[in-house]
Enzyme design. Structure first.
Site, PDB file in Angstrom:
ATOM      1  N   GLU A 149      40.141   0.082 -25.383  1.00  0.00           N
ATOM      2  CA  GLU A 149      39.586  -0.247 -26.689  1.00  0.00           C
ATOM      3  C   GLU A 149      38.274  -0.995 -26.512  1.00  0.00           C
ATOM      4  O   GLU A 149      38.217  -1.996 -25.801  1.00  0.00           O
ATOM      5  CB  GLU A 149      40.583  -1.096 -27.485  1.00  0.00           C
ATOM      6  CG  GLU A 149      40.132  -1.384 -28.900  1.00  0.00           C
ATOM      7  CD  GLU A 149      41.183  -2.082 -29.738  1.00  0.00           C
ATOM      8  OE1 GLU A 149      40.809  -2.713 -30.727  1.00  0.00           O
ATOM      9  OE2 GLU A 149      42.381  -1.996 -29.389  1.00  0.00           O
ATOM     10  N   ARG A 150      37.223  -0.498 -27.129  1.00  0.00           N
ATOM     11  CA  ARG A 150      35.874  -1.055 -27.004  1.00  0.00           C
ATOM     12  C   ARG A 150      35.413  -1.047 -25.551  1.00  0.00           C
ATOM     13  O   ARG A 150      34.702  -1.954 -25.102  1.00  0.00           O
ATOM     14  CB  ARG A 150      35.796  -2.468 -27.582  1.00  0.00           C
ATOM     15  CG  ARG A 150      36.351  -2.607 -28.986  1.00  0.00           C
ATOM     16  CD  ARG A 150      35.747  -1.627 -29.961  1.00  0.00           C
ATOM     17  NE  ARG A 150      36.286  -1.810 -31.313  1.00  0.00           N
ATOM     18  CZ  ARG A 150      36.014  -1.010 -32.338  1.00  0.00           C
ATOM     19  NH1 ARG A 150      35.233   0.047 -32.164  1.00  0.00           N
ATOM     20  NH2 ARG A 150      36.521  -1.236 -33.530  1.00  0.00           N
ATOM     21  N   ASN A 184      46.173  -5.650 -28.521  1.00  0.00           N
ATOM     22  CA  ASN A 184      47.029  -4.789 -29.341  1.00  0.00           C
ATOM     23  C   ASN A 184      48.060  -4.175 -28.396  1.00  0.00           C
ATOM     24  O   ASN A 184      47.990  -3.008 -28.028  1.00  0.00           O
ATOM     25  CB  ASN A 184      46.202  -3.711 -30.030  1.00  0.00           C
ATOM     26  CG  ASN A 184      45.192  -4.295 -31.004  1.00  0.00           C
ATOM     27  OD1 ASN A 184      45.510  -5.227 -31.731  1.00  0.00           O
ATOM     28  ND2 ASN A 184      43.988  -3.764 -31.020  1.00  0.00           N
ATOM     29  N   LYS A 207      48.107 -11.737 -29.677  1.00  0.00           N
ATOM     30  CA  LYS A 207      47.444 -11.462 -30.950  1.00  0.00           C
ATOM     31  C   LYS A 207      48.558 -11.258 -31.962  1.00  0.00           C
ATOM     32  O   LYS A 207      49.308 -10.285 -31.883  1.00  0.00           O
ATOM     33  CB  LYS A 207      46.561 -10.221 -30.854  1.00  0.00           C
ATOM     34  CG  LYS A 207      45.906  -9.808 -32.159  1.00  0.00           C
ATOM     35  CD  LYS A 207      45.049  -8.551 -31.976  1.00  0.00           C
ATOM     36  CE  LYS A 207      44.412  -8.117 -33.286  1.00  0.00           C
ATOM     37  NZ  LYS A 207      43.567  -6.896 -33.112  1.00  0.00           N
ATOM     38  N   GLU A 226      45.359  -7.796 -38.036  1.00  0.00           N
ATOM     39  CA  GLU A 226      45.068  -6.366 -37.991  1.00  0.00           C
ATOM     40  C   GLU A 226      46.316  -5.531 -37.719  1.00  0.00           C
ATOM     41  O   GLU A 226      46.314  -4.602 -36.921  1.00  0.00           O
ATOM     42  CB  GLU A 226      43.980  -6.078 -36.953  1.00  0.00           C
ATOM     43  CG  GLU A 226      42.667  -6.784 -37.274  1.00  0.00           C
ATOM     44  CD  GLU A 226      41.562  -6.472 -36.296  1.00  0.00           C
ATOM     45  OE1 GLU A 226      40.403  -6.381 -36.726  1.00  0.00           O
ATOM     46  OE2 GLU A 226      41.857  -6.322 -35.089  1.00  0.00           O
ATOM     47  N   ARG A 250      35.842 -14.247 -45.377  1.00  0.00           N
ATOM     48  CA  ARG A 250      36.451 -13.953 -44.075  1.00  0.00           C
ATOM     49  C   ARG A 250      36.031 -14.961 -43.011  1.00  0.00           C
ATOM     50  O   ARG A 250      36.815 -15.294 -42.114  1.00  0.00           O
ATOM     51  CB  ARG A 250      36.085 -12.536 -43.630  1.00  0.00           C
ATOM     52  CG  ARG A 250      36.598 -12.214 -42.235  1.00  0.00           C
ATOM     53  CD  ARG A 250      36.439 -10.758 -41.870  1.00  0.00           C
ATOM     54  NE  ARG A 250      36.575 -10.570 -40.438  1.00  0.00           N
ATOM     55  CZ  ARG A 250      36.483  -9.398 -39.822  1.00  0.00           C
ATOM     56  NH1 ARG A 250      36.256  -8.296 -40.520  1.00  0.00           N
ATOM     57  NH2 ARG A 250      36.607  -9.293 -38.515  1.00  0.00           N
ATOM     58  N   LYS A 300      37.361 -16.954 -31.019  1.00  0.00           N
ATOM     59  CA  LYS A 300      36.110 -16.233 -30.786  1.00  0.00           C
ATOM     60  C   LYS A 300      34.931 -17.176 -30.977  1.00  0.00           C
ATOM     61  O   LYS A 300      34.993 -18.113 -31.776  1.00  0.00           O
ATOM     62  CB  LYS A 300      35.990 -15.039 -31.730  1.00  0.00           C
ATOM     63  CG  LYS A 300      36.991 -13.922 -31.434  1.00  0.00           C
ATOM     64  CD  LYS A 300      36.719 -12.684 -32.277  1.00  0.00           C
ATOM     65  CE  LYS A 300      37.701 -11.557 -31.916  1.00  0.00           C
ATOM     66  NZ  LYS A 300      37.401 -10.298 -32.615  1.00  0.00           N
ATOM     67  N   ASP A 357      33.266 -11.870 -35.997  1.00  0.00           N
ATOM     68  CA  ASP A 357      33.772 -10.928 -35.001  1.00  0.00           C
ATOM     69  C   ASP A 357      32.687 -10.488 -34.026  1.00  0.00           C
ATOM     70  O   ASP A 357      32.182  -9.358 -34.134  1.00  0.00           O
ATOM     71  CB  ASP A 357      34.380  -9.699 -35.694  1.00  0.00           C
ATOM     72  CG  ASP A 357      35.083  -8.761 -34.726  1.00  0.00           C
ATOM     73  OD1 ASP A 357      35.389  -9.184 -33.594  1.00  0.00           O
ATOM     74  OD2 ASP A 357      35.324  -7.602 -35.096  1.00  0.00           O
ATOM     75  N   GLU A 368      30.496  -4.193 -27.828  1.00  0.00           N
ATOM     76  CA  GLU A 368      31.004  -3.469 -28.991  1.00  0.00           C
ATOM     77  C   GLU A 368      29.968  -3.400 -30.112  1.00  0.00           C
ATOM     78  O   GLU A 368      29.812  -2.366 -30.760  1.00  0.00           O
ATOM     79  CB  GLU A 368      32.280  -4.144 -29.502  1.00  0.00           C
ATOM     80  CG  GLU A 368      32.819  -3.550 -30.784  1.00  0.00           C
ATOM     81  CD  GLU A 368      34.024  -4.298 -31.330  1.00  0.00           C
ATOM     82  OE1 GLU A 368      34.465  -3.964 -32.442  1.00  0.00           O
ATOM     83  OE2 GLU A 368      34.522  -5.226 -30.650  1.00  0.00           O
ATOM     84  N   HIS A 417      27.326  -7.618 -39.484  1.00  0.00           N
ATOM     85  CA  HIS A 417      28.391  -6.639 -39.758  1.00  0.00           C
ATOM     86  C   HIS A 417      27.955  -5.513 -40.688  1.00  0.00           C
ATOM     87  O   HIS A 417      28.699  -5.138 -41.611  1.00  0.00           O
ATOM     88  CB  HIS A 417      29.625  -7.326 -40.319  1.00  0.00           C
ATOM     89  CG  HIS A 417      30.890  -6.885 -39.617  1.00  0.00           C
ATOM     90  ND1 HIS A 417      31.202  -5.550 -39.409  1.00  0.00           N
ATOM     91  CD2 HIS A 417      31.910  -7.595 -39.068  1.00  0.00           C
ATOM     92  CE1 HIS A 417      32.355  -5.474 -38.768  1.00  0.00           C
ATOM     93  NE2 HIS A 417      32.811  -6.695 -38.537  1.00  0.00           N
TER      94      HIS A 417
END
Length: 668
Positions: free
Chosen positions: A142-143, A185, A262, A266, A310, A334, A339, A367, A477
């Site tokens: 992922e990424r 994830n 995590k 999400e 957010r 983070k 993000d 990313e 974003h």
């Protein structure tokens, strides 16, 4: 006969050329293996790690004889070291073999980057310096933009790639001492007996290099693996399941590091699904790990569909839990509150949770910064963070890996520099990004001044250039949907959450642009210390690099340059494009100073980067112009695209890895 001879010569020359080809696989560890240095080991205990330290020096050290000794020293951390130069000998001491291995790499780094070798004492700033791999068990990443996962789970545990040892060596050379093998994830399967034996095989390879293994875990693993009816952290059956699983892990891997989690983010399961808090979930796991000296790294990346900004949500959810986590829990935050954007102010959780151990999570993989197509050196961005968050307030540092199965490990040859810089800053965050770039270039490409100086400047400027051609002045974003490659400020996916849409963040309208997070808006500025709150809350004092992050301003707002906001926005986008043009010229000038293979590779990627920079500039300015109704200043490079055509662009990519903007598909 002549034909056969000619064919043999061609085959031989082809083989020689292949052997001489430079694919970047040696990273920054390119020392000659024939130094034959005199190395004396003074220790009553032999160890694989100590042997590695001595062997690295014997292979590559060209200086005075070296003595390695394990010694207790109150001035040294467990993996710290002391180097004393004098009387024609270099004496190196550390409480551990790992410290001596780091000292060996320190000496070789100084030698290969042509720095002065002098007496010194080195202690790492953080005990935990960890890479997070977002690798899945099917070898997708992922990424990830550098091929498949390094970990070939199908062939483990019996078939061990040589790359595993090379990976461990590279990490040890910059002081990285931990690796989380799998995606946050997480698949519950990683905790099955079958996969734990595979993890053990990797841990055995990494151990001599001082690297401990960690695993991301799915909070609902008891339900998925053993059909428990619940994963409630206060349920005795769940508590017992995790204690048993932890004992199983440590029976295989005695130095296992612990878990990364995590949860309730999400779509991932977590304690909140059962009416419990993040602290109760983390503490349950921490209690299971405590007797084995394992830790829990609990991610604070949480946000939910709500009216709350957010950027405020992690603070709102975690600040009330300050002081309620076990001592062996570290909350992983983070660097920014949204993000991994090209630029963000630091997350206000840093400094706010004074009674909880915190670790910063950086993203090494790009990313949101052009994947492995764009040359963007990230050390300046991380130094920006450390300039606002005192390193001493953190317990540990983590970086989301940019490493894959590509021959050069990272996709873009210069993406290696971000892996290297992460390790160096995790060891010593006071190092300058320029000094790190200099030593990386000298070890990786060339020691020639005519190469190092201009390319060092290019690296130093690359992050600011990317911010300018993507999202200057605090915009954030506004990426294309899903894969985050390329601009799509107009994106509007029916039924999608508002905080997944670019308009949620840029809020462009005829009256102006930007997200009002001041006292007149979402009040996110109030989450910062008073001095910064006052600074950020007022548009006249807010640093312009964060201006549209914290303020919604009119297009005619007067900037410090004297330009209007609209003209300044145009100027910044154009400046980013022009910088990439200069990067191309700078790179082309050094062609004769490095190998042809890597030169051509970087040259080709810079072409893609320039096309992308123009794409970003045209897309954003033409779109925002629909709201501002203002002309693009005449001293700005003219757009070469039409907005309606740009809106039709779809990148033809499945299982998204690394696109090439030459392949843009204009058909919806």
């Amino acid at each position: 006969m002549k034909h056969r001879l000619y064919l043999l010569i061609c085959i031989t020359l082809s083989f020689i050329n292949q052997m001489a080809a430079e694919n970047g696989s040696r990273l920054w560890l390119r020392q000659s293996g024939e130094a034959g240095a005199s190395v004396e080991v003074s220790s009553r205990r032999a160890s694989a790690t100590l042997n590695l330290a001595a062997e690295e020096l014997r292979q590559a050290w060209k200086g005075n004889p070296v003595t390695l000794s394990i010694e207790r020293d109150k001035a040294l951390a467990a993996d710290g070291f002391k180097i004393v130069c004098g009387e024609g000998r270099v004496r190196v001491s550390s409480p551990t073999g790992t410290g001596l291995l780091y000292a060996a790499y320190h000496l070789l780094r100084l030698q290969e980057s042509e720095q002065v070798i002098a007496s010194t004492t080195e202690n790492p700033a953080y005990t935990l310096r960890i890479l997070n791999h977002w690798d899945n068990i099917d070898r997708t990443v992922e990424r990830g933009y550098a091929g498949q996962s390094l970990w070939d789970w199908e062939r483990l545990p019996h078939n061990l790639s040589e790359r595993y040892k090379e990976y461990a060596r590279a990490n040890a050379s910059v002081g990285i001492n931990g690796t989380v093998l799998n995606n946050v994830n997480a698949s519950p399967v990683i905790l099955s007996a079958e996969y734990l034996n595979k993890v053990k095989a990797l841990a055995d390879v990494f151990r001599p290099y001082g690297i401990r293994v960690y695993l991301s875990v799915n909070f609902a693993s008891p339900m998925a693996l053993d059909s428990l009816p619940t994963a409630d952290p206060l349920d005795k059956r769940v508590v017992g399941w995790w204690k048993k699983k932890v004992r199983e892990i440590y029976s295989l891997i005695p130095d296992f590091g612990g878990f990364l989690v995590k949860a309730n983010s999400e779509g991932q399961p977590g304690p909140c699904d059962f009416g419990r808090t993040h602290a109760e979930g983390a503490n349950m796991l921490a209690d299971a790990l405590k007797s084995h000296k394992g830790i829990v790294m609990w991610r604070a990346f949480v946000y939910s569909p709500s009216d709350a900004d957010r950027a405020k949500q992690a603070y709102l959810e975690f600040k009330p839990l300050d002081g309620r986590f076990r001592p062996n829990v570290i909350v992983q935050v983070k660097n920014g509150p949204v993000d991994f954007q090209p630029r963000e102010p630091y997350s206000p959780l840093f400094g706010a949770m004074r009674h909880t151990s915190l670790m910063v999570e950086f993203q090494i993989t790009q990313e949101y910064l052009g994947h492995s197509n764009h040359l963007v050196y990230l050390a300046p961005m991380w130094k920006e963070f450390f300039g606002l968050v005192p390193p001493s307030t953190l317990k540990a540092v983590a970086g989301v890996s940019n490493i894959g199965s590509d021959a050069n490990w990272c996709g873009h040859p210069f993406a290696q520099a971000n892996w290297y810089a992460f390790g160096r800053l995790a060891w010593n965050p006071s190092l300058s990004s320029e000094a790190i770039a200099d030593e990386w270039l000298r070890q990786t490409f060339s020691k020639e001044k005519e190469f190092v100086e201009p390319i060092g400047r290019l690296m130093a400027e690359s992050h600011e250039a990317a911010v300018d051609y993507m999202m200057p002045l605090g915009l954030h974003h506004i990426f294309a949907w899903g894969h985050h490659y390329g601009p799509e400020p107009w994106c509007n996916v029916p039924g999608a959450r508002p905080d997944w849409m670019p308009s949620y963040y840029h809020r462009a309208e005829e009256s102006g642009i930007g997200f009002d997070r001041s006292h007149t808006g979402s009040r996110a500025t109030a989450q910062y210390p008073d001095s910064l709150c006052r600074l950020y809350d007022n548009p006249s004092t807010c640093p312009e690099q964060y201006l549209l992050w914290f303020h919604h301003l009119s297009w005619s707002h007067r900037m410090k340059s004297g330009r209007t906001l609209w003209d300044e926005l145009c100027h910044r986008y154009d400046s980013g494009v022009q910088q990439v043009r200069e990067f191309q010229k700078t790179w082309d000038r050094v062609e004769s100073l490095i190998d042809a293979e890597r030169f051509r590779d970087v040259q080709s990627r810079l072409k893609t980067q320039l096309r992308d920079a123009i794409w970003w500039k045209d897309a954003c300015l033409l779109y925002f112009q629909e709201f501002s109704k203002l002309a693009i200043p005449y001293n700005i490079e003219r757009p070469i695209h039409e907005l309606e055509e740009l809106k039709k662009i779809v990148l033809p990519i499945s299982n998204f890895e690394c696109p090439d903007s030459r392949l843009l598909n204009r058909n919806r």
